[in-house]
Scaffold this motif. Sequence first.
Motif, PDB file in Angstrom:
ATOM      1  N   PRO A 112      13.679  17.879  -0.743  1.00 47.88           N
ATOM      2  CA  PRO A 112      12.347  17.446  -0.065  1.00 47.88           C
ATOM      3  C   PRO A 112      12.241  17.628   1.444  1.00 47.88           C
ATOM      4  CG  PRO A 112      13.084  15.722  -1.584  1.00 47.88           C
ATOM      5  CD  PRO A 112      14.190  17.054  -1.454  1.00 47.88           C
ATOM      6  N   VAL A 113      13.447  17.495   2.174  1.00 43.98           N
ATOM      7  CA  VAL A 113      13.398  17.431   3.638  1.00 43.98           C
ATOM      8  C   VAL A 113      12.824  19.040   4.130  1.00 43.98           C
ATOM      9  CG1 VAL A 113      14.849  17.590   5.745  1.00 43.98           C
ATOM     10  CG2 VAL A 113      15.330  15.916   4.016  1.00 43.98           C
ATOM     11  N   ASN A 114      13.563  19.821   3.255  1.00 42.51           N
ATOM     12  CA  ASN A 114      13.367  21.221   3.906  1.00 42.51           C
ATOM     13  C   ASN A 114      11.627  21.755   3.278  1.00 42.51           C
ATOM     14  OD1 ASN A 114      15.392  22.029   5.216  1.00 42.51           O
ATOM     15  ND2 ASN A 114      16.694  22.696   3.326  1.00 42.51           N
ATOM     16  N   SER A 115      11.554  21.055   1.962  1.00 42.41           N
ATOM     17  CA  SER A 115      10.089  21.513   1.658  1.00 42.41           C
ATOM     18  C   SER A 115       9.014  20.828   2.608  1.00 42.41           C
ATOM     19  CB  SER A 115       9.795  20.610   0.314  1.00 42.41           C
ATOM     20  OG  SER A 115      10.787  21.385  -0.721  1.00 42.41           O
ATOM     21  N   ALA A 116       9.269  19.611   2.954  1.00 45.80           N
ATOM     22  CA  ALA A 116       8.254  18.876   4.205  1.00 45.80           C
ATOM     23  C   ALA A 116       8.161  19.903   5.289  1.00 45.80           C
ATOM     24  CB  ALA A 116       8.832  17.609   4.188  1.00 45.80           C
ATOM     25  N   GLY A 130       4.881  23.927   8.594  1.00 45.41           N
ATOM     26  CA  GLY A 130       5.132  25.163   9.464  1.00 45.41           C
ATOM     27  C   GLY A 130       6.165  25.196  10.247  1.00 45.41           C
ATOM     28  N   LEU A 131       7.144  24.378   9.899  1.00 46.47           N
ATOM     29  CA  LEU A 131       8.302  24.321  10.757  1.00 46.47           C
ATOM     30  C   LEU A 131       9.658  24.870   9.827  1.00 46.47           C
ATOM     31  CD1 LEU A 131       8.188  20.761  12.326  1.00 46.47           C
ATOM     32  CD2 LEU A 131       7.466  22.965  13.497  1.00 46.47           C
ATOM     33  N   GLY A 132       9.151  25.818   9.078  1.00 47.43           N
ATOM     34  CA  GLY A 132      10.300  26.461   8.194  1.00 47.43           C
ATOM     35  C   GLY A 132      11.541  26.902   9.100  1.00 47.43           C
ATOM     36  N   SER A 133      11.329  27.303  10.202  1.00 49.97           N
ATOM     37  CA  SER A 133      12.535  27.877  11.025  1.00 49.97           C
ATOM     38  C   SER A 133      13.537  26.867  11.216  1.00 49.97           C
ATOM     39  CB  SER A 133      11.871  28.191  12.450  1.00 49.97           C
ATOM     40  OG  SER A 133      11.350  27.210  13.134  1.00 49.97           O
TER      41      SER A 133
END
Length: 322
Positions: free
Chosen positions: A154-158, A163-166
Amino acid sequence: MTTALAQRGEDREAVRTARRTRRPAASRPSWSSLLYVAPALAFFVVFVVVPIVQSVRISFYDWDGISVATPAGLSNYTAVFTDADLREALGHSLVLLVFYAALPVLVGLLLAGAMSRIRIHGLTVLRAVLFLPQILSSVVVAVAWRGILADDGPVNSALRAVGLGSLTHTWLGDFGTALPSIGLIGTWVEYGLCMVLFLAGIATIDRSLYEAARLDGAGAFREFTAITLPALRPQISIALILTITFALRNFDLIWNTTRGGPGTSTTVPSVFVYQDAFQDRALGQASALAVVLTVLILVVVGVVQLALRERPDRDRRKGVRA
């Protein structure tokens, strides 16, 4: 008749003396009362005192748990203090003290201070929800957070959704983020305990002190620093003792999330105790490390108690100056 009066006066004086010197019934030793604590005392001796004594004894031997033990003198303790990996693990424990002790106490103080001033519907339910992490099993917490912080969790998915995939990481698998991630999990577990302790302490503070402070024009921050914080010294001491002990002896949370990895980036002394005892079969060295870790915990707890103990003379002088 004079003799009879004198005798009567002596008898009365003897009765008064006996009454003054008679010990109250509550202060007399009652051997029968020991029967009530005998089961708990026996349990404590068998399952706490005896294992501690056995651990200290084994720490002076080389033993694999099966074959005959051979005396090792102080070599096990020498290995403990000269092991570079163990020094690194101890450094990790000191870092975790910030996350497991300092941050929970700070967050607990902020939450307790805010909750003591606000009156909203459902506040009791909110307190219960905030305390919930404290009553969960460490294994359950570790497994849950391992999924939350996974690469597809969930943390990375959020982060990707906003738009903060980096900024995404394999939080528990990256050398730079594994230890802070475990530390934040510990903060989440421990802050509820601190909050409840501080709320209980705030409930015992005389409300007239706050009324007098408001009459003097003190704001919320001044009330907290001048009245609430000094009154919570005993609760802060208890909270620090509990959280510091948890930080230094923590094993299950780390073992069930990273097993000390990646590499040795999240190893702590308790992990080495487990590995020495159950993987390398070096029970003597594991016992020596456990003894050293116990002494370290006692020393740190003693320092905290000395630093936060109440000093009536000093506090009285501060009150006079104020």
